[in-house]
Each structure stands twice: as C-alpha cells, then as structure tokens.
Design an enzyme around this catalytic site. Structure first.
Site: not given
Ligand code: CMP
Length: 140
Positions: A11, A51, A87, A93, A104, A114, A117, A128
């Site tokens: 990212k 998304y 994962r 996450t 992470r 983070n 993905h 995807e």
């Molecule tokens: P990802 O695995 O890319 O899938 C969805 C993304 O939404 C997740 O990683 C986070 O980066 C983002 N995300 C999830 N929860 C939050 C949150 N509370 N605030 C901001 N971003 C979020």
C-alpha cells in the site's frame, strides 16, 4: 494443502517509505513466490471498484483517498496454502493487534495505513487477481 494463488497489494504508506523490497522479502522468506507484479498508481474508479464491498463503511472515503495517494505494488503470490500463509505473514489488520515478526507489526502505521492487503478466501483471491492481471501477466 494444494498450491494456491493469492492477491497482494503493497500500500501507499509502504511504497512511500521505500519498504517494497523489505515486504517482498517477508513473503519470499515465508515460501511465497511472486508470480506477477506491477507498480501502479490506482485511479479513484479502480480503488472504489476494488473496495466496493466496503462502500457503506464509514471509513470508505478515507480508504479510497489513501489508496490513490501514492503508487502501490499489486502482486500475485503463489505457494502451498498461499491465502492463509499470506495472511499470517501480514498480521492482524490493526497493527496494534499484529503478532511479532509480521509485516503489519513491523511496518504498519495504523489500521488504515496498514502497509499491505491480502485476499481472505479463494473466491476473493480469484476476483482480486482478475481485477488487476490478465492470465498472460502471471508467470508461475
Ligand atoms: P484491507 O485488508 O486492505 O481491507 C480493507 C481495508 O480497510 C483494511 O485493509 C484497512 O486498511 C481499512 N480499514 C479497516 N478498518 C478501518 C478503520 N476503522 N479505519 C480506516 N481504515 C480501515
């Protein structure tokens, strides 16, 4: 468990801090092979489409703005049990909950920024991968 493919994004927070190589090393050290890779700057439409499942979430706008803020590296990773393995290497996450040694835990800045993905299931991995790659761009 059979050989699988999964989809990964390095990212904007990570590409901006020049962490691409360090993150790929984590995948490779875990036995995952990069079988497709490209650095792109996502358009708003691409990020919103990718998304779309999160479009009702309060953080959707912030998430899309972040994903188009800098380049990303989209990849296909291949290996035994690749979806779960990726994962595991990524960690939780929210970096505050991520285990030691995970991407992470070591690199992520926040739940939004983070660093990576990864697909969460075989169906999403297939969708995807197809969202960003044609079959002839994947070389196993
Ligand atoms: P990802 O695995 O890319 O899938 C969805 C993304 O939404 C997740 O990683 C986070 O980066 C983002 N995300 C999830 N929860 C939050 C949150 N509370 N605030 C901001 N971003 C979020």
């Amino acid at each position: 468990m059979a050989v699988q493919r999964t989809f990964s994004i390095i990212k904007p927070d990570a590409t901006k801090r020049n962490l691409t190589g360090k993150i790929i090393a984590k995948f490779e050290d875990a036995g995952l092979r990069v079988v497709a890779s490209k650095r792109i700057h996502m358009t708003r439409e691409q990020a919103e489409g990718f998304y779309a499942v999160h479009k009702e979430r309060p953080f959707f706008g912030e998430l899309v703005d972040f994903m188009i803020s800098e380049p990303v590296v989209v990849q296909v990773l291949e290996g035994e049990d690749a979806i779960a393995k990726n994962r595991e290497v990524m960690g939780a996450t929210n970096p505050a909950d991520a285990a030691d040694g995970t991407i992470r835990k070591e690199f992520a800045l926040s739940i939004g920024e983070n660093s990576v993905h990864g697909s969460d299931a075989p169906e999403t991995a297939a969708e995807e991968i197809a969202y960003f790659f044609s079959d002839d761009e994947i070389v196993g």
